[in-house]
Design a protein around this motif. Sequence first.
Motif, PDB file in Angstrom:
ATOM      1  N   PRO A 106      55.056 104.368  62.066  1.00  0.00           N
ATOM      2  CA  PRO A 106      55.468 104.133  63.808  1.00  0.00           C
ATOM      3  C   PRO A 106      54.755 102.736  64.312  1.00  0.00           C
ATOM      4  CG  PRO A 106      54.694 106.291  63.294  1.00  0.00           C
ATOM      5  CD  PRO A 106      54.433 105.544  62.069  1.00  0.00           C
ATOM      6  N   GLU A 107      55.311 102.316  65.268  1.00  0.00           N
ATOM      7  CA  GLU A 107      54.643 100.992  65.985  1.00  0.00           C
ATOM      8  C   GLU A 107      53.791 101.618  66.805  1.00  0.00           C
ATOM      9  OE1 GLU A 107      55.728  98.215  69.944  1.00  0.00           O
ATOM     10  OE2 GLU A 107      57.000  99.089  68.999  1.00  0.00           O
ATOM     11  N   VAL A 108      52.295 100.982  66.587  1.00  0.00           N
ATOM     12  CA  VAL A 108      51.212 101.436  67.536  1.00  0.00           C
ATOM     13  C   VAL A 108      51.196 100.625  68.732  1.00  0.00           C
ATOM     14  CG1 VAL A 108      48.591 101.617  67.524  1.00  0.00           C
ATOM     15  CG2 VAL A 108      49.835 101.717  65.264  1.00  0.00           C
ATOM     16  N   VAL A 109      51.348 101.408  69.857  1.00  0.00           N
ATOM     17  CA  VAL A 109      51.614 100.744  71.084  1.00  0.00           C
ATOM     18  C   VAL A 109      49.827 100.574  71.881  1.00  0.00           C
ATOM     19  CG1 VAL A 109      52.462 100.893  73.431  1.00  0.00           C
ATOM     20  CG2 VAL A 109      53.636 102.091  71.732  1.00  0.00           C
ATOM     21  N   HIS A 110      49.306 101.700  71.744  1.00  0.00           N
ATOM     22  CA  HIS A 110      47.813 101.805  72.297  1.00  0.00           C
ATOM     23  C   HIS A 110      46.884 102.000  71.307  1.00  0.00           C
ATOM     24  CE1 HIS A 110      50.145 102.540  76.104  1.00  0.00           C
ATOM     25  NE2 HIS A 110      49.383 101.348  76.708  1.00  0.00           N
ATOM     26  N   PHE A 111      45.675 101.365  71.338  1.00  0.00           N
ATOM     27  CA  PHE A 111      44.395 101.838  70.569  1.00  0.00           C
ATOM     28  C   PHE A 111      43.427 102.228  71.670  1.00  0.00           C
ATOM     29  CE2 PHE A 111      40.987  99.855  67.683  1.00  0.00           C
ATOM     30  CZ  PHE A 111      40.331 101.188  67.538  1.00  0.00           C
ATOM     31  N   VAL A 112      43.033 103.391  71.574  1.00  0.00           N
ATOM     32  CA  VAL A 112      41.696 103.689  72.456  1.00  0.00           C
ATOM     33  C   VAL A 112      40.361 103.937  71.775  1.00  0.00           C
ATOM     34  CG1 VAL A 112      40.773 105.336  74.148  1.00  0.00           C
ATOM     35  CG2 VAL A 112      43.239 104.510  74.265  1.00  0.00           C
ATOM     36  N   SER A 113      39.597 103.076  71.836  1.00  0.00           N
ATOM     37  CA  SER A 113      38.401 103.255  71.035  1.00  0.00           C
ATOM     38  C   SER A 113      37.301 103.843  72.026  1.00  0.00           C
ATOM     39  CB  SER A 113      37.676 102.139  70.630  1.00  0.00           C
ATOM     40  OG  SER A 113      36.691 102.356  69.930  1.00  0.00           O
ATOM     41  N   MET A 114      36.798 105.171  71.639  1.00  0.00           N
ATOM     42  CA  MET A 114      35.706 105.755  72.326  1.00  0.00           C
ATOM     43  C   MET A 114      34.489 105.918  71.656  1.00  0.00           C
ATOM     44  SD  MET A 114      37.692 109.242  73.628  1.00  0.00           S
ATOM     45  CE  MET A 114      36.356 109.706  74.799  1.00  0.00           C
ATOM     46  N   ALA A 115      33.688 104.847  72.139  1.00  0.00           N
ATOM     47  CA  ALA A 115      32.154 105.103  71.805  1.00  0.00           C
ATOM     48  C   ALA A 115      32.016 104.622  70.314  1.00  0.00           C
ATOM     49  CB  ALA A 115      31.539 106.432  71.794  1.00  0.00           C
ATOM     50  N   ASN A 116      32.417 103.374  69.987  1.00  0.00           N
ATOM     51  CA  ASN A 116      32.342 102.829  68.555  1.00  0.00           C
ATOM     52  C   ASN A 116      31.864 101.475  68.737  1.00  0.00           C
ATOM     53  OD1 ASN A 116      32.121 103.258  65.746  1.00  0.00           O
ATOM     54  ND2 ASN A 116      34.121 102.044  65.617  1.00  0.00           N
ATOM     55  N   THR A 117      31.564 100.945  67.516  1.00  0.00           N
ATOM     56  CA  THR A 117      31.180  99.431  67.492  1.00  0.00           C
ATOM     57  C   THR A 117      31.912  98.530  66.262  1.00  0.00           C
ATOM     58  OG1 THR A 117      29.336  99.756  65.956  1.00  0.00           O
ATOM     59  CG2 THR A 117      29.112  99.489  68.330  1.00  0.00           C
ATOM     60  N   TYR A 118      32.274  97.523  66.347  1.00  0.00           N
ATOM     61  CA  TYR A 118      33.133  96.631  65.350  1.00  0.00           C
ATOM     62  C   TYR A 118      32.183  95.390  65.012  1.00  0.00           C
ATOM     63  CZ  TYR A 118      36.472 100.102  67.069  1.00  0.00           C
ATOM     64  OH  TYR A 118      36.796 101.205  67.419  1.00  0.00           O
ATOM     65  N   PRO A 119      32.787  94.944  63.721  1.00  0.00           N
ATOM     66  CA  PRO A 119      32.249  93.694  63.118  1.00  0.00           C
ATOM     67  C   PRO A 119      32.390  92.550  64.150  1.00  0.00           C
ATOM     68  CG  PRO A 119      34.227  94.217  62.077  1.00  0.00           C
ATOM     69  CD  PRO A 119      33.941  95.425  62.876  1.00  0.00           C
ATOM     70  N   LEU A 120      31.389  91.753  64.253  1.00  0.00           N
ATOM     71  CA  LEU A 120      31.603  90.429  65.198  1.00  0.00           C
ATOM     72  C   LEU A 120      32.499  89.597  64.621  1.00  0.00           C
ATOM     73  CD1 LEU A 120      27.614  89.769  65.803  1.00  0.00           C
ATOM     74  CD2 LEU A 120      29.345  91.169  67.045  1.00  0.00           C
ATOM     75  N   LYS A 121      32.817  89.473  63.488  1.00  0.00           N
ATOM     76  CA  LYS A 121      33.830  88.595  62.736  1.00  0.00           C
ATOM     77  C   LYS A 121      34.358  89.396  61.698  1.00  0.00           C
ATOM     78  CE  LYS A 121      31.444  84.174  63.743  1.00  0.00           C
ATOM     79  NZ  LYS A 121      31.023  82.907  62.978  1.00  0.00           N
ATOM     80  N   ASP A 122      35.706  89.063  61.380  1.00  0.00           N
ATOM     81  CA  ASP A 122      36.385  90.004  60.573  1.00  0.00           C
ATOM     82  C   ASP A 122      37.775  88.941  60.304  1.00  0.00           C
ATOM     83  OD1 ASP A 122      37.830  91.665  58.945  1.00  0.00           O
ATOM     84  OD2 ASP A 122      38.217  93.292  60.303  1.00  0.00           O
ATOM     85  N   PRO A 123      37.932  88.538  58.685  1.00  0.00           N
ATOM     86  CA  PRO A 123      38.972  87.771  58.283  1.00  0.00           C
ATOM     87  C   PRO A 123      40.187  88.479  58.434  1.00  0.00           C
ATOM     88  CG  PRO A 123      37.626  88.638  56.265  1.00  0.00           C
ATOM     89  CD  PRO A 123      36.730  88.806  57.585  1.00  0.00           C
ATOM     90  N   ASN A 124      40.374  89.785  58.657  1.00  0.00           N
ATOM     91  CA  ASN A 124      41.490  90.792  58.646  1.00  0.00           C
ATOM     92  C   ASN A 124      41.860  90.920  60.012  1.00  0.00           C
ATOM     93  OD1 ASN A 124      41.646  91.535  55.867  1.00  0.00           O
ATOM     94  ND2 ASN A 124      40.021  92.719  55.984  1.00  0.00           N
ATOM     95  N   ILE A 125      41.232  90.325  60.842  1.00  0.00           N
ATOM     96  CA  ILE A 125      41.545  90.608  62.342  1.00  0.00           C
ATOM     97  C   ILE A 125      42.851  89.862  62.698  1.00  0.00           C
ATOM     98  CG2 ILE A 125      40.709  88.443  63.288  1.00  0.00           C
ATOM     99  CD1 ILE A 125      40.150  91.801  65.043  1.00  0.00           C
ATOM    100  N   THR A 126      43.478  89.105  62.056  1.00  0.00           N
ATOM    101  CA  THR A 126      44.822  88.517  62.429  1.00  0.00           C
ATOM    102  C   THR A 126      45.943  89.463  62.199  1.00  0.00           C
ATOM    103  OG1 THR A 126      44.827  87.458  60.056  1.00  0.00           O
ATOM    104  CG2 THR A 126      44.310  86.176  62.063  1.00  0.00           C
ATOM    105  N   ASN A 127      45.699  90.574  61.496  1.00  0.00           N
ATOM    106  CA  ASN A 127      46.672  91.699  60.944  1.00  0.00           C
ATOM    107  C   ASN A 127      46.751  92.589  61.996  1.00  0.00           C
ATOM    108  OD1 ASN A 127      46.927  90.594  58.331  1.00  0.00           O
ATOM    109  ND2 ASN A 127      45.235  91.797  57.645  1.00  0.00           N
ATOM    110  N   LEU A 128      45.970  92.617  63.143  1.00  0.00           N
ATOM    111  CA  LEU A 128      46.152  93.251  64.314  1.00  0.00           C
ATOM    112  C   LEU A 128      47.518  93.235  64.910  1.00  0.00           C
ATOM    113  CD1 LEU A 128      42.809  93.395  66.462  1.00  0.00           C
ATOM    114  CD2 LEU A 128      43.802  95.267  65.241  1.00  0.00           C
ATOM    115  N   PRO A 129      48.308  94.307  65.383  1.00  0.00           N
ATOM    116  CA  PRO A 129      49.698  94.157  65.813  1.00  0.00           C
ATOM    117  C   PRO A 129      49.508  93.230  67.054  1.00  0.00           C
ATOM    118  CG  PRO A 129      49.213  96.611  65.505  1.00  0.00           C
ATOM    119  CD  PRO A 129      48.039  95.780  65.086  1.00  0.00           C
TER     120      PRO A 129
END
Length: 253
Positions: A157-180
């Motif tokens: 399915p197509e992902v419409v919303h991503f709700v992140s509750m209380a988490n952290t993520y990398p400052l840089k990521d070469p895969n970031i361009t893959n986000l919808p």
Amino acid sequence: MKHKKTFIFLIFLLVVGTGFGGWWYNTQKASNYHVKQSRTATVFIPGLGGNYITSDYMVSSWDKNGAATKALQVYIKDNGKVSTVKQFNKIGKNNPVIQANFQTNNKPAFEATHMPQLLAYLKKNYGINKVNLIGHSSGGEIIYDYLTKYRKTADQPEVVHFVSMANTYPLKDPNITNLPKNLQILNFCGNVSNTGSDGLIPVRDVVKMKELVRGHVKSYKLYVYNGDPQQAQHSMLHENPEVNKIIAEYMFN
């Protein structure tokens, strides 16, 4: 000694009463709200060691309020096989919510590899073509890894919303361009009594997600929820009726 015991007991009652009063007030304040209904499903991914119980208060409160419908509980085995444990209601234009539970529930990187099977299962068996993904704590990491490393478009399915509750993520990521490109993100965190943390995750680390996803998604929104430990602590966020309202109004409108 008798007076001392009485005093301690009165303090105990005051603390308990104050806590219950705050919870009751929160419940009443967030009990009435209305959102749009659609066939877009919401899939809840729990964090480290989480299971159906993690999301049950949130999902059940949405169901009781009429904001969404508690629809399915699904189980993902370590070999990637997905099965429905229980179906509570039909999948329709009723904001259906799916609660996921992984056999191994303490290895987010591993769990992320089975997200394609989970979403393909929902599309094939229930005709779900659009989803919102909500993850608590490392559940957000599972979703993020899926979106940047494992997502496919043909059978998922197509992902419409991503709700992140209380988490952290990398400052840089070469895969970031893959986000919808059409993805809408709500980055939600707690701030206990203005301490700058939910008791586990510092707010200053959560807010850095903005720089990571800037220019790669349709929209990004940060929500820092300020409250006492009963309301804003890391594991209490999904037990908070006001938080449930905020997230429902974001996803379903």
